[in-house]
Design an enzyme around this catalytic site. Structure first.
Site, PDB file in Angstrom:
ATOM      1  N   SER A 209       0.836  -1.195   0.000  1.00 31.65           N
ATOM      2  CA  SER A 209       0.000   0.000   0.000  1.00 31.65           C
ATOM      3  C   SER A 209       0.878   1.254   0.000  1.00 31.65           C
ATOM      4  O   SER A 209       1.723   1.409  -0.877  1.00 31.65           O
ATOM      5  CB  SER A 209      -0.958  -0.041   1.196  1.00 31.65           C
ATOM      6  OG  SER A 209      -1.971   0.937   1.068  1.00 31.65           O
ATOM      7  N   ASP A 337      -8.020  -5.212  -4.504  1.00 30.80           N
ATOM      8  CA  ASP A 337      -7.399  -4.157  -3.706  1.00 30.80           C
ATOM      9  C   ASP A 337      -8.349  -2.973  -3.505  1.00 30.80           C
ATOM     10  O   ASP A 337      -8.295  -2.289  -2.491  1.00 30.80           O
ATOM     11  CB  ASP A 337      -6.122  -3.664  -4.394  1.00 30.80           C
ATOM     12  CG  ASP A 337      -4.854  -4.241  -3.751  1.00 30.80           C
ATOM     13  OD1 ASP A 337      -4.865  -4.457  -2.528  1.00 30.80           O
ATOM     14  OD2 ASP A 337      -3.873  -4.461  -4.471  1.00 30.80           O
ATOM     15  N   HIS A 451      -7.542  -5.671   0.012  1.00 35.36           N
ATOM     16  CA  HIS A 451      -6.346  -4.880   0.235  1.00 35.36           C
ATOM     17  C   HIS A 451      -5.644  -5.367   1.500  1.00 35.36           C
ATOM     18  O   HIS A 451      -6.266  -5.507   2.555  1.00 35.36           O
ATOM     19  CB  HIS A 451      -6.743  -3.412   0.390  1.00 35.36           C
ATOM     20  CG  HIS A 451      -5.622  -2.444   0.322  1.00 35.36           C
ATOM     21  ND1 HIS A 451      -4.780  -2.352  -0.768  1.00 35.36           N
ATOM     22  CD2 HIS A 451      -5.187  -1.504   1.204  1.00 35.36           C
ATOM     23  CE1 HIS A 451      -3.893  -1.396  -0.554  1.00 35.36           C
ATOM     24  NE2 HIS A 451      -4.116  -0.869   0.638  1.00 35.36           N
TER      25      HIS A 451
END
Length: 558
Positions: A209, A337, A451
């Site tokens: 991320s 995600d 995610h």
């Protein structure tokens, strides 16, 4: 007899497994703790080693002055000052620039091991090197990866939020302090890791991320030349639309208003900010949910981020890939995600309520607002081309998740891969898609990999917390650790000390395979998608091909 053999095995283990003991670093001596992993296998863990001094407010990190005596490196140190998850208060400390080292040992002390430095995610707003402890086990605990992959794992803290990324967009408050912290940590590792049994010439940085975007920025910075050899980005790159501040002074003025520092004279305003309480400044940088009202998307909430500062990031990231020409690069995303963010923008996708055509068009309108109505219509046609006359609701809802995944993660990652392979001079490039079905309860049946869901497998949680996992999760964890640590060792995820289920072919200018990663990896897991050049969508947008997962993506967004 069995009991005697077991006792003998434990005795042999404790008697024969190697242990580093006291280690000399540039700042002084440190002593960690040895953890037994199996017969004749241990991991030496050093927690809370300072890699820089307590940072000044909005200043670059400074060298640590050192210490006398032996530093007992057995406890994690405070995270950097940040808002809590609920954003009602802060936690952490300004004295936070520490790292943790996990060193695998066998019957002899390890030497010349590959080194993997992890940068955590958290929207540049929160996170820590020892975040999310479950049953006394941090999510980023590196023991399993170190032991199973025979690599040294390092996790680091860096400044986040207002204290890490506030910027005026000029030399008065240039920003990127969190990136400078990361750079200082990686530099410390290069200078000191040999004493822990690591190879300073074989360092891999990896992250997820905003940590992945950070890895990308580290790759692209001219200050990183020769500092590390390889890089892995998981669900984020410097090209992601949320990874770069576009109007830093506007955000600085907004924060100044919140803490009572608004002045018409900018220099006076900056002076006031520098005199303000760090806790108040940190709270002022929390996510502003009011931005979602009207025309916003979840992306608009992520305001604090790196900036083009003319120094660490001297130009737009797309123009800096020549700086990564010698860096082996592996990049990918999770298949959903964007789902958790889509659930904020269009909440009905996770409810029994109908998700309407109006909602889908509205989301596309907010994402293509700078491109006009033609872009909305074009995007809608692309994403609904498989719907048919009366699409089932799960198809409509999944389309919303796909839109956000593409926009926030997949397209920028694919463009980064293409720019890297176009710029490289001998370095290797690899692409992947992680699509293991979600383990998060309560989500619809069509939801795949959320995610950050890849991290539990990469850090070996199915082994360290085995009771809450099944054999298929351990298979996946074993595969991921093998591919990742092989890549760190050799620059090729298929080659190294760990066996892998199938070879992972390289991504090249004209040959663009990607590996789909789940618990059933076989020859069919190697697939092919078309990746594109920047020139294509500027000059011939009608010729856009269809990449991963056999659906088209609109590069006009970028």
């Amino acid at each position: 007899m069995l009991l005697m053999l077991l006792l003998l095995g434990v005795g042999l283990d404790s008697a024969s497994a190697a242990k580093l003991g006291v280690v000399q670093t540039e700042g002084g001596t440190v002593e960690g703790k040895s953890h037994r992993m199996g017969l004749l296998r241990t991991v030496d863990v050093f927690k809370g080693i300072p890699f820089a001094d307590v940072p000044g407010k909005w200043e670059k990190p400074k060298p640590h002055p050192g210490w006398s005596g032996i530093l007992k490196a057995t406890e994690y140190r405070d995270r950097c000052l940040q808002v809590t998850l609920l954003q009602t208060k802060t936690h952490g400390s300004e004295d936070c620039l520490y790292l943790n080292i996990f060193v695998p040992q066998g019957s002899k002390l390890s030497q010349n091991l590959p080194v993997m430095v992890y940068l955590f995610g958290g929207a540049f707003l929160m996170g820590a090197s020892n975040t999310l402890e479950v049953l006394g086990n941090s999510l980023y605990d590196g023991k399993e990866m170190a032991d199973r992959g025979d690599v040294i794992v390092v996790t680091v803290n860096y400044r986040v939020g207002t204290m890490g990324f506030l910027s005026t967009g000029d030399t008065r408050l240039p920003g990127n302090y969190g990136l400078w912290d990361q750079h200082a940590a990686i530099s410390w590792v290069r200078r000191n890791i040999r004493a822990f049994g690591g190879n300073p010439d074989n360092i891999t940085i990896f992250g997820q991320s905003s940590g992945a975007a950070s890895v990308s920025f580290q790759m692209l910075s001219p200050h990183s030349k020769g500092l590390f050899r390889r890089a892995i980005t998981q669900g984020g790159v410097a090209l992601s639309p949320w990874a770069l501040q576009k109007n830093p002074m506007a955000l600085t003025k907004k924060i100044a208003r919140k803490v009572g520092c608004w002045r018409s004279n900018e220099d006076e305003m900056i002076t006031c900010l520098k005199m303000s309480d760090p806790v108040g400044l940190t709270l002022a940088g929390k996510i502003d949910v009011l931005l979602l009202l009207g025309k916003g998307t979840v992306m608009d909430l992520l305001e604090l981020a790196p900036v083009v500062d003319g120094d660490f990031i001297p130009d737009h990231p797309s123009k800096l890939f020549h700086n990564a020409a010698q860096v082996d690069y592996m990049a990918g995303v999770n298949s959903m995600d964007g789902h958790i963010f889509a659930g904020v923008d269009v909440p009905t996708i996770n409810m029994k309520n109908e998700t309407t055509v109006k909602q889908v068009r509205g989301l596309l309108a907010r994402m293509t607002k700078e491109k006009g109505n033609a872009a909305i219509d074009s995007a809608y046609d692309v994403y609904t081309s498989h719907w048919g006359v009366a699409p089932p609701q799960d198809v409509v809802k999944k389309t919303v998740a796909d839109i956000e995944t593409d926009f926030l993660f997949l397209v920028p990652t694919q463009v980064a891969l293409q720019l890297h392979v176009n710029s490289t001079s001998g370095a290797h490039t690899y692409s992947y898609l992680f699509n293991m079905k979600t383990r998060i309860p309560g989500f619809p049946g069509w939801v795949e990999a959320e995610h950050a869901e890849d991290l539990q497998y990469l850090f070996g949680k199915p082994f360290s917390i085995s009771l809450i996992y099944f054999p298929r999760h351990r298979h996946l964890s074993k595969y991921m650790i093998a591919y990742w640590t092989n890549f760190a060792r050799t620059g090729d995820p298929s080659q190294g000390e760990s066996r892998v289920p199938v070879p992972w072919p390289r991504f090249t200018k004209h040959h663009r395979p990607y590996l789909t990663i789940n618990h059933q990896i076989d020859k069919s897991s190697v697939r092919y998608g078309t990746v594109f050049y920047w020139e294509l969508y500027w000059s011939h947008p009608e010729a856009l091909p269809c990449p991963l997962r056999s659906r088209c993506i609109l590069l006009q967004w970028f």
